[in-house]
Write a protein that holds these residues in place. Structure first.
Motif, short mmCIF file in Angstrom:
data_model
loop_
_atom_site.label_atom_id
_atom_site.label_comp_id
_atom_site.label_asym_id
_atom_site.label_seq_id
_atom_site.Cartn_x
_atom_site.Cartn_y
_atom_site.Cartn_z
N LYS A 114 -35.73 54.44 13.19
CA LYS A 114 -34.46 53.73 12.99
C LYS A 114 -33.51 53.98 14.14
CE LYS A 114 -34.62 53.67 7.96
NZ LYS A 114 -34.14 54.30 6.73
N TYR A 115 -33.40 55.24 14.57
CA TYR A 115 -32.52 55.57 15.69
C TYR A 115 -32.99 54.87 16.96
CZ TYR A 115 -30.08 58.32 19.24
OH TYR A 115 -29.33 58.69 20.32
N TYR A 116 -34.29 54.89 17.18
CA TYR A 116 -34.87 54.24 18.37
C TYR A 116 -34.57 52.75 18.38
CZ TYR A 116 -38.44 53.22 21.92
OH TYR A 116 -39.10 52.82 23.05
N GLU A 117 -34.76 52.09 17.25
CA GLU A 117 -34.52 50.65 17.16
C GLU A 117 -33.05 50.31 17.39
OE1 GLU A 117 -35.94 49.55 13.27
OE2 GLU A 117 -38.04 49.77 13.85
N LYS A 118 -32.16 51.12 16.86
CA LYS A 118 -30.73 50.81 16.92
C LYS A 118 -30.08 51.17 18.26
CE LYS A 118 -29.47 51.33 12.05
NZ LYS A 118 -28.67 52.11 11.10
N PHE A 119 -30.49 52.31 18.86
CA PHE A 119 -29.69 52.86 19.95
C PHE A 119 -30.41 53.17 21.25
CE2 PHE A 119 -27.49 54.17 15.99
CZ PHE A 119 -26.29 53.49 16.20
N ALA A 120 -31.70 52.89 21.38
CA ALA A 120 -32.43 53.27 22.61
C ALA A 120 -31.79 52.71 23.86
CB ALA A 120 -33.89 52.85 22.51
N LYS A 121 -31.45 51.44 23.86
CA LYS A 121 -30.84 50.84 25.05
C LYS A 121 -29.42 51.33 25.24
CE LYS A 121 -33.75 46.78 25.20
NZ LYS A 121 -33.88 45.36 25.10
#
Length: 191
Positions: free
Chosen positions: A100-107
């Protein structure tokens, strides 16, 4: 019945380790201890892992589809370096938070999650592939089939997560599961 009791004991032990490490971290923060020169100790008092402030040792491992990836390939990005296994209940608990964190905030937060599966502790890579598919993991999953990185990073408890800055320097280490909020807070603190 014995299997259920054994599984509950393992889960209780992992929760105990996670709580103990959380309390140790909070106590160290309150005492304003300089953690850059310390090595985290696990609940058994065994020195575990690399020191904060060290350059994370580079390595090259294969992905599930056979591509070779080096840790240094991610320089310039913040890195959440996670060591895990499919049979580990706390690992199973933290993976959805990571995804979830990766999908929301990686960029937005300029980071990459590098999940090193301790494949040498498991029967076959097919279980890792099934796990990745089941949990819909989209970040890189690398296979430590020989246990070399487990030894290099002195992983005695899983999951263990290192937070690396853009230069590859270890800024934080967490023994036990992490959640979305703690990951975001830790990544935001990295340079």
């Amino acid at each position: 019945m014995k299997k259920k009791i054994f599984a509950l004991l393992i889960i209780a032990a992992m929760i105990g380790i996670a709580v103990t490490n959380f309390v140790k971290t909070k106590v160290a923060e309150e005492q304003k201890v300089d953690t850059r020169a310390t090595i985290v100790e696990d609940t058994l008092g065994v020195k575990s892992g690399l020191a904060i402030g060290e350059l994370a040792p580079d390595f090259e491992l294969e992905t599930l589809d056979g591509k070779k990836v080096k840790l240094s390939d991610f320089r310039g990005k913040k890195v959440i370096l996670n060591f895990w296994a499919t049979w580990c209940p706390p690992c199973k608990a933290e993976i959805p938070h990571m995804q979830k964190y990766y999908e929301k905030f990686a960029k937005e937060d300029n980071f990459e999650i590098v999940a090193v599966n301790l494949t040498s502790q498991q029967e076959k890579v097919k279980y890792v592939k099934k796990f990745v598919k089941t949990y819909e993991m989209t970040f890189p999953v690398l296979l430590d089939t020989e246990g070399e990185q487990m030894r290099t990073y002195e992983i005695y408890t899983i999951p263990t997560t290192y937070f690396l800055d853009t230069k590859g320097i270890i800024q934080k280490k967490v023994i036990g599961p992490v959640d979305q909020d703690s990951m975001r807070e830790s990544v935001k603190a990295l340079n």
